[in-house]
Design a protein around this motif. Sequence first.
Motif, PDB file in Angstrom:
ATOM      1  N   GLY A 114       0.778  -1.225   0.000  1.00 12.34           N
ATOM      2  CA  GLY A 114       0.000   0.000   0.000  1.00 12.34           C
ATOM      3  C   GLY A 114       0.806   1.269   0.000  1.00 12.34           C
ATOM      4  O   GLY A 114       0.263   2.353   0.282  1.00 12.34           O
ATOM      5  N   LYS A 115       2.102   1.187  -0.293  1.00 11.32           N
ATOM      6  CA  LYS A 115       2.931   2.387  -0.307  1.00 11.32           C
ATOM      7  C   LYS A 115       4.057   2.244  -1.326  1.00 11.32           C
ATOM      8  O   LYS A 115       4.344   1.153  -1.816  1.00 11.32           O
ATOM      9  CB  LYS A 115       3.511   2.660   1.084  1.00 11.32           C
ATOM     10  CG  LYS A 115       4.414   1.550   1.611  1.00 11.32           C
ATOM     11  CD  LYS A 115       4.929   1.878   3.014  1.00 11.32           C
ATOM     12  CE  LYS A 115       5.773   3.125   3.021  1.00 11.32           C
ATOM     13  NZ  LYS A 115       6.367   3.398   4.342  1.00 11.32           N
ATOM     14  N   THR A 116       4.687   3.376  -1.619  1.00 14.04           N
ATOM     15  CA  THR A 116       5.847   3.384  -2.505  1.00 14.04           C
ATOM     16  C   THR A 116       7.096   3.129  -1.676  1.00 14.04           C
ATOM     17  O   THR A 116       7.322   3.795  -0.649  1.00 14.04           O
ATOM     18  CB  THR A 116       5.974   4.732  -3.237  1.00 14.04           C
ATOM     19  OG1 THR A 116       4.788   4.948  -4.014  1.00 14.04           O
ATOM     20  CG2 THR A 116       7.176   4.731  -4.162  1.00 14.04           C
ATOM     21  N   ASN A 117       7.882   2.157  -2.092  1.00 15.68           N
ATOM     22  CA  ASN A 117       9.097   1.775  -1.371  1.00 15.68           C
ATOM     23  C   ASN A 117      10.307   1.974  -2.272  1.00 15.68           C
ATOM     24  O   ASN A 117      10.211   1.962  -3.490  1.00 15.68           O
ATOM     25  CB  ASN A 117       9.030   0.309  -0.949  1.00 15.68           C
ATOM     26  CG  ASN A 117       7.785  -0.003  -0.143  1.00 15.68           C
ATOM     27  OD1 ASN A 117       7.736   0.203   1.058  1.00 15.68           O
ATOM     28  ND2 ASN A 117       6.746  -0.510  -0.814  1.00 15.68           N
ATOM     29  N   ARG A 118      11.465   2.138  -1.652  1.00 13.67           N
ATOM     30  CA  ARG A 118      12.696   2.333  -2.415  1.00 13.67           C
ATOM     31  C   ARG A 118      13.821   1.541  -1.749  1.00 13.67           C
ATOM     32  O   ARG A 118      13.987   1.601  -0.533  1.00 13.67           O
ATOM     33  CB  ARG A 118      13.047   3.818  -2.470  1.00 13.67           C
ATOM     34  CG  ARG A 118      14.296   4.116  -3.265  1.00 13.67           C
ATOM     35  CD  ARG A 118      14.630   5.596  -3.262  1.00 13.67           C
ATOM     36  NE  ARG A 118      13.692   6.374  -4.060  1.00 13.67           N
ATOM     37  CZ  ARG A 118      13.900   7.642  -4.391  1.00 13.67           C
ATOM     38  NH1 ARG A 118      14.987   8.271  -3.968  1.00 13.67           N
ATOM     39  NH2 ARG A 118      13.025   8.289  -5.128  1.00 13.67           N
TER      40      ARG A 118
END
Length: 205
Positions: A114-118
Amino acid sequence: MKTNQIILIFVSVVILAAVVYTLTSAEDPETYIEKIEAERDRQFKFVRYNIDSPLTDEQKRDFKELNFYPINPEYKVRARLLPIEEKKVRELPMTDGTKERYIEYAFAEFELGGKTNRLLLLQAMNEADKRNFFLAFADDTSGGETYGGGRYINARQDGKNSISIDFNLAYNPYCAYNPDYACPLPPKENLLEIPVEAGEKNYKE
């Protein structure tokens, strides 16, 4: 209708079908699961029988299986490659207090949980194939269901500006089995704030 018009329509249909196939085709789920299972079997045999296994002879005698999460295709993600223009050498701390050197190559950005990860992709100093990367990460399962020192993925670039990251293939470092080994710890950039319930769990003696 003229013959050349029919040919043109036929060619257009073929091209459209090819485009649709390219955009919608995916690996068959059964084939994917078989591939992951085969890799897990190979990993088990290495740890159980190989002379380079991190297990001691005593551990090998009682070793029955590796512990994994169920295979979940949702944990195979497509990540955008964000190159690092000025590549630097990163010294990763090891579990024995020493350091190991890697090249900071790029960031991989993807959607999961549910989120943008890096994540930071590193490359071994002596890596001959510049499409291969070392990915060490920790997440909200680390220190609980999974090894507290994080897990690893061998990532390979498979697109011009993208890369596939399959957390179902996440595996434990040697020091998860035997504290006599020294292993790189994940860089601070790779401490995910989500649980990654995929790949290998804690080793149980």
